[in-house]
Write a protein that holds these residues in place. Structure first.
Motif, PDB file in Angstrom:
ATOM      1  N   PRO A  22      71.250  21.444  11.719  1.00 24.00           N
ATOM      2  CA  PRO A  22      70.852  22.635  12.267  1.00 24.00           C
ATOM      3  C   PRO A  22      70.931  22.633  13.764  1.00 24.00           C
ATOM      4  N   HIS A  23      71.095  23.973  14.442  1.00 22.74           N
ATOM      5  CA  HIS A  23      71.519  24.139  15.759  1.00 22.74           C
ATOM      6  C   HIS A  23      70.348  24.465  16.626  1.00 22.74           C
ATOM      7  N   HIS A  24      69.205  24.655  15.749  1.00 19.73           N
ATOM      8  CA  HIS A  24      68.017  25.242  16.642  1.00 19.73           C
ATOM      9  C   HIS A  24      66.861  24.725  15.805  1.00 19.73           C
ATOM     10  N   ILE A  25      65.885  24.299  16.433  1.00 15.99           N
ATOM     11  CA  ILE A  25      64.443  23.838  15.797  1.00 15.99           C
ATOM     12  C   ILE A  25      63.303  24.331  16.617  1.00 15.99           C
ATOM     13  N   SER A  26      62.532  25.189  16.520  1.00 18.33           N
ATOM     14  CA  SER A  26      61.383  25.588  17.211  1.00 18.33           C
ATOM     15  C   SER A  26      60.382  26.357  16.646  1.00 18.33           C
ATOM     16  N   TYR A  27      59.043  26.147  17.555  1.00 12.13           N
ATOM     17  CA  TYR A  27      58.003  26.994  17.083  1.00 12.13           C
ATOM     18  C   TYR A  27      58.064  28.377  17.352  1.00 12.13           C
ATOM     19  N   CYS A  28      57.397  29.201  16.584  1.00 15.18           N
ATOM     20  CA  CYS A  28      57.251  30.718  16.947  1.00 15.18           C
ATOM     21  C   CYS A  28      55.984  30.983  17.019  1.00 15.18           C
ATOM     22  N   HIS A  29      55.451  31.491  18.172  1.00 16.76           N
ATOM     23  CA  HIS A  29      54.177  32.026  18.078  1.00 16.76           C
ATOM     24  C   HIS A  29      54.022  33.627  18.071  1.00 16.76           C
ATOM     25  N   PHE A  44      60.735  26.921  12.863  1.00 12.50           N
ATOM     26  CA  PHE A  44      62.077  27.408  12.162  1.00 12.50           C
ATOM     27  C   PHE A  44      63.088  26.504  12.718  1.00 12.50           C
ATOM     28  N   VAL A  45      63.951  26.155  11.422  1.00  9.89           N
ATOM     29  CA  VAL A  45      65.302  25.214  11.543  1.00  9.89           C
ATOM     30  C   VAL A  45      66.348  26.181  11.422  1.00  9.89           C
ATOM     31  N   GLY A  46      67.217  26.326  12.554  1.00  8.81           N
ATOM     32  CA  GLY A  46      68.426  27.424  12.516  1.00  8.81           C
ATOM     33  C   GLY A  46      69.907  26.786  11.890  1.00  8.81           C
ATOM     34  N   PHE A  47      70.383  27.318  10.894  1.00 12.18           N
ATOM     35  CA  PHE A  47      71.763  26.645  10.708  1.00 12.18           C
ATOM     36  C   PHE A  47      72.773  28.062  10.698  1.00 12.18           C
ATOM     37  N   MET A  48      73.954  27.600  10.893  1.00 14.39           N
ATOM     38  CA  MET A  48      75.035  28.694  10.646  1.00 14.39           C
ATOM     39  C   MET A  48      74.822  29.122   9.272  1.00 14.39           C
ATOM     40  N   MET A  99      62.509  17.919   3.558  1.00 18.26           N
ATOM     41  CA  MET A  99      62.218  16.640   4.475  1.00 18.26           C
ATOM     42  C   MET A  99      61.710  17.237   5.954  1.00 18.26           C
ATOM     43  N   PRO A 100      60.566  18.102   5.979  1.00 21.91           N
ATOM     44  CA  PRO A 100      60.161  18.696   6.974  1.00 21.91           C
ATOM     45  C   PRO A 100      59.946  17.824   8.215  1.00 21.91           C
ATOM     46  N   ALA A 101      59.631  16.661   8.055  1.00 24.11           N
ATOM     47  CA  ALA A 101      59.077  15.534   9.230  1.00 24.11           C
ATOM     48  C   ALA A 101      60.718  15.200  10.149  1.00 24.11           C
ATOM     49  N   TYR A 102      61.790  15.624   9.388  1.00 26.30           N
ATOM     50  CA  TYR A 102      63.189  15.244  10.013  1.00 26.30           C
ATOM     51  C   TYR A 102      63.214  16.165  11.230  1.00 26.30           C
ATOM     52  N   PHE A 103      62.664  17.506  11.186  1.00 27.46           N
ATOM     53  CA  PHE A 103      62.915  18.409  11.865  1.00 27.46           C
ATOM     54  C   PHE A 103      62.123  18.768  13.021  1.00 27.46           C
ATOM     55  N   ARG A 104      62.380  17.897  13.997  1.00 27.32           N
ATOM     56  CA  ARG A 104      61.266  17.899  15.119  1.00 27.32           C
ATOM     57  C   ARG A 104      61.449  19.316  16.022  1.00 27.32           C
ATOM     58  N   PRO A 105      60.633  19.974  16.313  1.00 27.54           N
ATOM     59  CA  PRO A 105      60.895  21.414  17.031  1.00 27.54           C
ATOM     60  C   PRO A 105      61.076  21.025  18.478  1.00 27.54           C
ATOM     61  N   THR A 106      62.025  21.516  19.318  1.00 28.92           N
ATOM     62  CA  THR A 106      62.446  21.094  20.544  1.00 28.92           C
ATOM     63  C   THR A 106      61.992  22.283  21.688  1.00 28.92           C
ATOM     64  N   MET A 120      48.855  22.676  21.687  1.00 25.87           N
ATOM     65  CA  MET A 120      49.748  21.836  21.282  1.00 25.87           C
ATOM     66  C   MET A 120      50.340  21.222  22.531  1.00 25.87           C
ATOM     67  N   PRO A 121      49.814  19.895  22.575  1.00 27.67           N
ATOM     68  CA  PRO A 121      49.982  19.178  23.911  1.00 27.67           C
ATOM     69  C   PRO A 121      51.047  18.512  24.034  1.00 27.67           C
ATOM     70  N   ASP A 122      52.184  19.137  23.734  1.00 30.26           N
ATOM     71  CA  ASP A 122      53.657  18.567  24.139  1.00 30.26           C
ATOM     72  C   ASP A 122      54.164  18.953  25.418  1.00 30.26           C
ATOM     73  N   ASP A 123      55.247  18.426  25.643  1.00 26.89           N
ATOM     74  CA  ASP A 123      56.241  18.741  26.812  1.00 26.89           C
ATOM     75  C   ASP A 123      57.188  19.534  26.780  1.00 26.89           C
ATOM     76  N   LEU A 124      57.372  20.184  25.382  1.00 26.48           N
ATOM     77  CA  LEU A 124      58.335  20.972  25.057  1.00 26.48           C
ATOM     78  C   LEU A 124      58.614  22.191  25.972  1.00 26.48           C
ATOM     79  N   PRO A 125      59.730  22.364  26.139  1.00 24.87           N
ATOM     80  CA  PRO A 125      59.972  23.962  26.847  1.00 24.87           C
ATOM     81  C   PRO A 125      59.166  25.104  26.158  1.00 24.87           C
TER      82      PRO A 125
END
Ligand SMILES: [Zn+2]
Ligand SMILES: [Zn+2]
Length: 144
Positions: A22-29, A44-48, A99-106, A120-125
């Motif tokens: 994937p080129h993109h993995i993110s949460y969407c609110h 979401f997990v983004g692919f071409m 395998m959802p655990a493989y795709f860690r949002p960034t 969601m106490p993470d340090d992600l942008p």
């Protein structure tokens, strides 16, 4: 784990496979994803799109402006969305992956619409709006 990455709906009538990472993995609110998924936050997990293949005939589409969301016509599981402003990109629901655990949002997108009780106490942008810049779609289509 390396590609291919597979996924599908709850009942198995919709299956898909991505032949690349994937080129993109993110949460969407955003509220639109919230309505579409029923969950307080989506991921979401983004692919071409050219690197993704679907099998089965159960996939249904719901078009809303530039965004088309797909889901299983039998079990109703949300599967993916495409945005006509982002040509050749497809974003799968993270939970549709085998395998959802493989795709860690960034990062987090649309945090301006995040529910106040959701922490969601993470340090992600964190992006107030979208995390994927869209070209100026309205101007491009002459509808401003
Ligand atoms: Zn299904
Ligand atoms: Zn969203």
């Amino acid at each position: 784990m390396t590609a291919p990455h597979t996924g599908g709906c709850r009942c198995g009538a919709v299956r898909f496979e991505a032949s690349a990472e994937p080129h993109h993995i993110s949460y969407c609110h955003c509220g639109d994803c919230r309505r579409a998924s029923g969950a307080p936050v989506s991921a979401f997990v983004g692919f071409m799109a050219s690197q993704v293949a679907f099998t089965g005939k159960a996939l249904k589409m719901y078009e809303n402006g530039p965004v088309t969301r797909s889901f299983c016509g039998i079990c109703g599981s949300p599967i993916a969305y495409v945005d006509e402003r982002l040509e050749n990109h497809i974003y799968f629901m993270l939970g549709a992956m085998d395998m959802p655990a493989y795709f860690r949002p960034t990062h987090h997108a649309h945090v301006r619409e995040q529910l106040p009780f959701l922490h969601m106490p993470d340090d992600l942008p964190r992006h107030l709006k979208t995390s994927v810049p869209r070209p100026d779609w309205q101007r491009q289509n002459g509808t401003q």
